[in-house]
Design a protein around this motif. Structure first.
Motif, short mmCIF file in Angstrom:
data_model
loop_
_atom_site.label_atom_id
_atom_site.label_comp_id
_atom_site.label_asym_id
_atom_site.label_seq_id
_atom_site.Cartn_x
_atom_site.Cartn_y
_atom_site.Cartn_z
N ALA A 192 0.82 -1.21 0.00
CA ALA A 192 0.00 0.00 0.00
C ALA A 192 0.85 1.27 0.00
N LEU A 193 1.95 1.27 0.76
CA LEU A 193 2.72 2.49 0.94
C LEU A 193 3.84 2.68 -0.07
N VAL A 194 4.51 1.60 -0.44
CA VAL A 194 5.68 1.71 -1.32
C VAL A 194 5.33 1.35 -2.76
N VAL A 195 4.79 0.16 -2.95
CA VAL A 195 4.53 -0.31 -4.31
C VAL A 195 3.43 0.52 -4.98
N GLU A 196 2.30 0.69 -4.28
CA GLU A 196 1.18 1.43 -4.87
C GLU A 196 1.14 2.88 -4.39
#
Length: 158
Positions: A100-104
């Motif tokens: 949720a925080l890094v990839v998307e």
């Protein structure tokens, strides 16, 4: 043999003759009315379901343990029966947060590394279990609100 119906919903002998072949009968002991006593048959789906769930949990546990070793996560503390569940919950929440925080999301690896350090300080298995249904994007807020009883007493300078 016609027997009197005690209730309007009682099965008549004719109805019983039609339905009896379709009912699984275990044992041969007759009941009070002369008909076979029916038991709940063993369902293989119940057994296979339990086996499937045990295999799924074992696979998740192995992945969680490998992940914890790879990212240098500390061992969790708490009752013996909660440790594996806590480790799986921690892994699932951390991977959901990374997605949720890094990839998307917009976080970079430096910000994620700071969050990982905060996560390493929370070593109570029960805390991770309590957060198991949380959204990954909420992990930083959850870690900031973790109390002293949730944080381990291990040396922070690994």
């Amino acid at each position: 043999m016609n027997r009197p119906r005690r209730y309007p919903s009682d099965t008549s002998d004719t109805e019983w003759e039609i339905t009896a072949p379709y009912i699984t009968v275990r044992g041969t002991r007759a009941g009070a009315d002369g008909r076979p006593v029916l038991y709940r048959p063993l369902r293989l789906n119940d057994w296979f379901g339990e086996q499937w769930l045990a295999a799924k949990r074992a696979a998740e546990q192995q992945v969680a343990a490998e992940w914890a070793a790879q990212f240098d996560m500390p061992l969790l503390e708490g009752p013996e029966r909660a440790l594996d569940w806590g480790e799986r919950s921690r892994h699932q929440l951390m991977t959901a947060a990374h997605t949720a925080l890094v990839v998307e999301g917009t976080w970079d690896e430096a910000a994620w590394a700071q969050l990982e350090e905060k996560a390493r300080t929370v070593t109570r298995a029960g805390w991770w279990i309590d957060q198991r249904d949380a959204e990954g994007a909420d992990l930083l807020e959850l870690l900031n609100s973790a109390g002293e009883q949730d944080r381990g007493t291990e040396n922070p300078f690994r």
